[in-house]
Design an enzyme around this catalytic site. Structure first.
Site, mmCIF file in Angstrom:
data_model
loop_
_atom_site.group_PDB
_atom_site.id
_atom_site.type_symbol
_atom_site.label_atom_id
_atom_site.label_comp_id
_atom_site.label_asym_id
_atom_site.label_seq_id
_atom_site.Cartn_x
_atom_site.Cartn_y
_atom_site.Cartn_z
ATOM 1 N N GLY A 121 7.847 56.743 31.785
ATOM 2 C CA GLY A 121 7.518 55.338 31.548
ATOM 3 C C GLY A 121 6.300 55.137 30.674
ATOM 4 O O GLY A 121 5.826 54.007 30.522
ATOM 5 N N LEU A 122 5.781 56.222 30.065
ATOM 6 C CA LEU A 122 4.571 56.092 29.241
ATOM 7 C C LEU A 122 4.879 56.109 27.738
ATOM 8 O O LEU A 122 3.972 56.168 26.914
ATOM 9 C CB LEU A 122 3.567 57.200 29.586
ATOM 10 C CG LEU A 122 3.003 57.165 31.009
ATOM 11 C CD1 LEU A 122 2.079 58.354 31.253
ATOM 12 C CD2 LEU A 122 2.246 55.868 31.271
ATOM 13 N N SER A 124 6.617 58.425 25.859
ATOM 14 C CA SER A 124 6.434 59.692 25.141
ATOM 15 C C SER A 124 7.395 59.821 23.956
ATOM 16 O O SER A 124 6.988 60.259 22.879
ATOM 17 C CB SER A 124 6.579 60.891 26.081
ATOM 18 O OG SER A 124 7.903 61.003 26.522
ATOM 19 N N ALA A 127 6.203 57.652 21.076
ATOM 20 C CA ALA A 127 4.950 58.166 20.498
ATOM 21 C C ALA A 127 5.220 59.395 19.627
ATOM 22 O O ALA A 127 4.642 59.533 18.541
ATOM 23 C CB ALA A 127 3.953 58.495 21.608
ATOM 24 N N ASP A 168 8.127 48.935 23.658
ATOM 25 C CA ASP A 168 7.467 50.245 23.669
ATOM 26 C C ASP A 168 7.069 50.677 22.262
ATOM 27 O O ASP A 168 5.916 51.039 22.011
ATOM 28 C CB ASP A 168 8.385 51.312 24.289
ATOM 29 C CG ASP A 168 8.584 51.119 25.782
ATOM 30 O OD1 ASP A 168 8.113 50.097 26.315
ATOM 31 O OD2 ASP A 168 9.208 51.985 26.407
#
Ligand code: MEV
Length: 330
Positions: A121-122, A124, A127, A168
């Site tokens: 949920g970050l 990745s 990114a 996101d």
């Protein structure tokens, strides 16, 4: 020439000089995940201390093509992709970048590292795509505008998530707090006063795509019951926006707890997430909630300098495998 992706470490050429480094941060959703897919607003902030990076080294013999070495990313390779049939997301990202920039494949190796836990949920995946996009653009001597990169990372997000809202990739590419409404122009959010969050990792990987798909099934099976939950989330996001912008941080804790309860009703929490939320609040956090797709992954807790250490310990005692601290600053 094609694109070759290596399992890390890179064979032979790892001693080459690094020429370019590009990166992108992790993100957390403060309010509004899932409802944002249905047109409600959501608020997200970057976590600049947790990053994916891409280093470019021009070590390859002329005509040998692009190599991607994926450190920390559990790649199961090497894969050589000569055709348009793309079976690897990193290769697909590289192809999309080169196509968008109308560039030919450079003879370089790009090494990717990510300190962002995967499937948690970050953000990745987004990114890594953003860092790779920036590095590859630099390798072909072009600057990629954030707007172009954002559109490109969104395309990649579709392969991970199915029907992503776009929040996101937006917060990760622009690396700014955003108030996001699907399809609306990007709204960067001023922060009225600094506040600190602990990010507690359940250690359980969870695919956002599955959670988003399950909420879709729930919605389609009973829209009369689910729509008011989504509306209620939207309303609390609007209140949170006002509180964040005007620096009324004490308003945020109760809104986080309310948001978590509504996410429970959407079935995207889990026993572990609920335990961490409860432990944080019992240890003095002003509020806590799951963050992101849910069903595992991470939760966030609003802390003060006085409560931070207590809450961190409580999260670890309640089963968090990692706890990160991040401060959202004006
Ligand atoms: C995932 O970080 C946020 C979700 O709302 C999905 C999305 O917006 O695409 C669950």
């Amino acid at each position: 020439m094609g694109i070759v992706i290596y399992h890390y470490p890179v064979p032979a050429a790892s001693s080459v000089k690094i020429m370019i480094e590009a990166s992108a941060p992790a993100k957390i959703i403060l309010f509004g995940e899932h409802a944002v897919v249905y047109g409600q607003p959501a608020i997200a902030v970057p976590v600049s201390s947790l990053r994916a990076t891409a280093n470019v080294a021009a070590n390859n013999p002329s005509g040998q093509g692009l190599r991607i070495a994926a450190a920390d990313l559990n790649e199961v390779l090497p894969i050589s992709i000569e055709s348009e049939i793309v079976d690897h997301s990193l290769a697909a990202t590289a192809r999309l970048v080169l196509k968008t920039l109308k560039a030919t494949t450079p003879d370089v190796t790009i090494t990717l590292h990510s300190a962002i836990p995967m499937a948690s949920g970050l953000g990745s995946g987004a990114a890594v795509s953003a860092a790779l996009g920036r590095a590859l653009s630099a390798a072909v001597h072009q600057t990629i505008e954030n707007e172009t990169l954002n559109a490109l990372v969104y395309e990649m997000e579709k392969t991970y998530h199915g029907t992503p809202s776009g929040i996101d990739n937006t917060v990760i590419v622009y690396e700014q707090p955003v108030y996001f409404v699907r399809g609306a122009p990007i709204e960067k959010m001023p922060i009225g006063a600094a506040f600190t969050l602990l990010i507690g990792d359940t250690g359980q990987g969870a695919l956002t795509k599955i959670a988003v798909g399950d909420v879709r099934k729930l919605f389609e099976a009973d829209p009369e019951r689910i729509q008011p939950i989504l509306d209620e989330i939207g309303a609390l996001v609007k209140r949170a926006k006002i509180a964040i912008e005007s620096g009324e941080i004490s308003e945020l804790g109760p809104l986080m707890l309310k948001n978590h309860a509504l996410l429970q009703q959407l079935t995207v929490s889990s026993h572990e997430l609920d335990q961490l939320v409860e432990a944080a609040v019992n240890a003095g956090a002003a509020g806590a909630k799951l963050s992101g797709g849910g069903r595992g992954g991470n939760m966030i807790a609003l802390v003060t300098p006085e409560s931070s250490e207590n809450v961190r310990q409580a999260l670890l005692n309640a089963g968090a495998v990692r706890v990160f601290e991040t401060t959202v600053t004006p």
